[in-house]
Design an enzyme around this catalytic site. Sequence first.
Site, short mmCIF file in Angstrom:
data_model
loop_
_atom_site.label_atom_id
_atom_site.label_comp_id
_atom_site.label_asym_id
_atom_site.label_seq_id
_atom_site.Cartn_x
_atom_site.Cartn_y
_atom_site.Cartn_z
N LYS A 199 -32.02 11.77 -1.28
CA LYS A 199 -30.87 11.52 -0.39
C LYS A 199 -30.48 10.04 -0.35
O LYS A 199 -29.33 9.70 -0.08
CB LYS A 199 -31.16 12.05 1.02
CG LYS A 199 -31.07 13.58 1.08
CD LYS A 199 -31.21 14.16 2.47
CE LYS A 199 -31.03 15.67 2.45
NZ LYS A 199 -31.23 16.32 3.74
N HIS A 235 -36.01 43.46 -16.39
CA HIS A 235 -35.17 43.26 -17.57
C HIS A 235 -35.36 41.88 -18.18
O HIS A 235 -34.61 41.49 -19.06
CB HIS A 235 -33.70 43.51 -17.19
CG HIS A 235 -33.51 44.91 -16.68
ND1 HIS A 235 -33.27 45.98 -17.51
CD2 HIS A 235 -33.62 45.42 -15.43
CE1 HIS A 235 -33.19 47.08 -16.79
NE2 HIS A 235 -33.41 46.77 -15.52
N GLU A 288 -41.39 23.07 0.46
CA GLU A 288 -41.19 21.94 1.37
C GLU A 288 -42.38 21.72 2.31
O GLU A 288 -42.77 20.58 2.57
CB GLU A 288 -39.91 22.13 2.20
CG GLU A 288 -38.66 21.99 1.35
CD GLU A 288 -37.38 22.13 2.16
OE1 GLU A 288 -37.18 21.35 3.11
OE2 GLU A 288 -36.59 23.04 1.87
O1 PA5 Z 1 -35.27 21.85 5.42
C1 PA5 Z 1 -35.02 20.76 4.96
O2 PA5 Z 1 -35.45 19.71 5.42
C2 PA5 Z 1 -34.06 20.64 3.77
O3 PA5 Z 1 -34.08 21.79 2.99
C3 PA5 Z 1 -32.64 20.37 4.30
O4 PA5 Z 1 -32.16 21.50 4.96
C4 PA5 Z 1 -31.71 19.97 3.14
O5 PA5 Z 1 -32.14 18.77 2.55
C5 PA5 Z 1 -30.27 19.81 3.61
O6 PA5 Z 1 -30.21 18.99 4.75
P1 PA5 Z 1 -29.38 19.46 6.02
O7 PA5 Z 1 -29.97 20.77 6.43
O8 PA5 Z 1 -29.59 18.40 7.03
O9 PA5 Z 1 -27.96 19.58 5.55
#
Ligand code: PA5
Length: 330
Positions: A320, A229, A213
């Site tokens: 999303k 394994h 990310e």
């Molecule tokens: O860190 C991030 O931006 C993502 O991994 C979010 O955590 C993920 O898309 C889920 O969203 P949220 O944490 O708002 O439920």
Amino acid sequence: MEDYYLGWIEQIERALSKWGCCRVEGRPRMVVVTGMGGSGCVGDYLYTIASTRDYGLPVTVVKSHRLPGFIGSGDLVFTISYSGNTLETRLAYMEALRRGCRVVVVTSNGYLERDAREKGLPCITVVKGIAPRTALPEMLLAVLNVLDTSGLTLVSRKEIEKLRKFLKDSMGRAYNEAVEIAEYIHENPGVLVIATHTPYEVLAIRGKNEFNENSKIPVKTDVAPEWAHNDIVGWEKPYTREWTVLEIIDPSDPVGTRLVDFMEEIYRGNGYPVKKLLLKGENILEKLVYGSLVLGLASVKLARLRGIDPLETRNIARYKEVVHTILEKP
Ligand code: PA5
């Protein structure tokens, strides 16, 4: 974005200031944690701490819109979503309510906060306006808070106070280690492999997610002894020779250290560069938080070295926008 990670001490302080705010009655059959991405990680951490501490209750992690059939009215379900709007988490939450589970919400905002308040459910709100993945300590500590306050202690308030001091003392070291790791990866730009030993698979996954990310790179995770394994054979004839290995080791675990030493023989035999991250801390919680902090900061630093914005997650936003057409169409 570095500041969000450097703000982890304040997150711990905020979590401590809310200690005792929320409780659930009775003893559940099982603790379930649902959530996705940076919020879903909370479940992995809870599972890892519980499984290394002979916790009396089983912990199940759900990172899906589907709630497994074995979860029912006797269970305590933590619904974690930083934004409060993630569709998979909302669907699992609604299903948990439908099945009569005791539900606790941890969020900063959004649908889940509104709905939990309307229904009078226990709800802990965390700091608003940061990247979900960087709110890890406050979200995790919210769950530990409810468990402790409800007489289901996994980690006590005292341990959290100790964690706060540990993190304060270790911040500078964690920062320097993160910079070194980012430079190492940038200078050795193969596909990143995060290699570790049990019970630290959670850190390999967290590191993978952070480098995905924040730094926008794909990452492979290798976890021993299971690695020995299957993955080990894959390393005999990979298509590409360009791999860069980051090992995560708990130096106080001699078996884990020997396992990763063996992994290293294979990596080095293939000519891959290897760097080690040795976990600091006196207990599993401190080691997990230390490792997560180094990996988070390293992933941001790597983004900077690549001239990339660590905060923006364009493809998650794209997903999303359309996820309801994927999950909710009959
Ligand atoms: O860190 C991030 O931006 C993502 O991994 C979010 O955590 C993920 O898309 C889920 O969203 P949220 O944490 O708002 O439920």
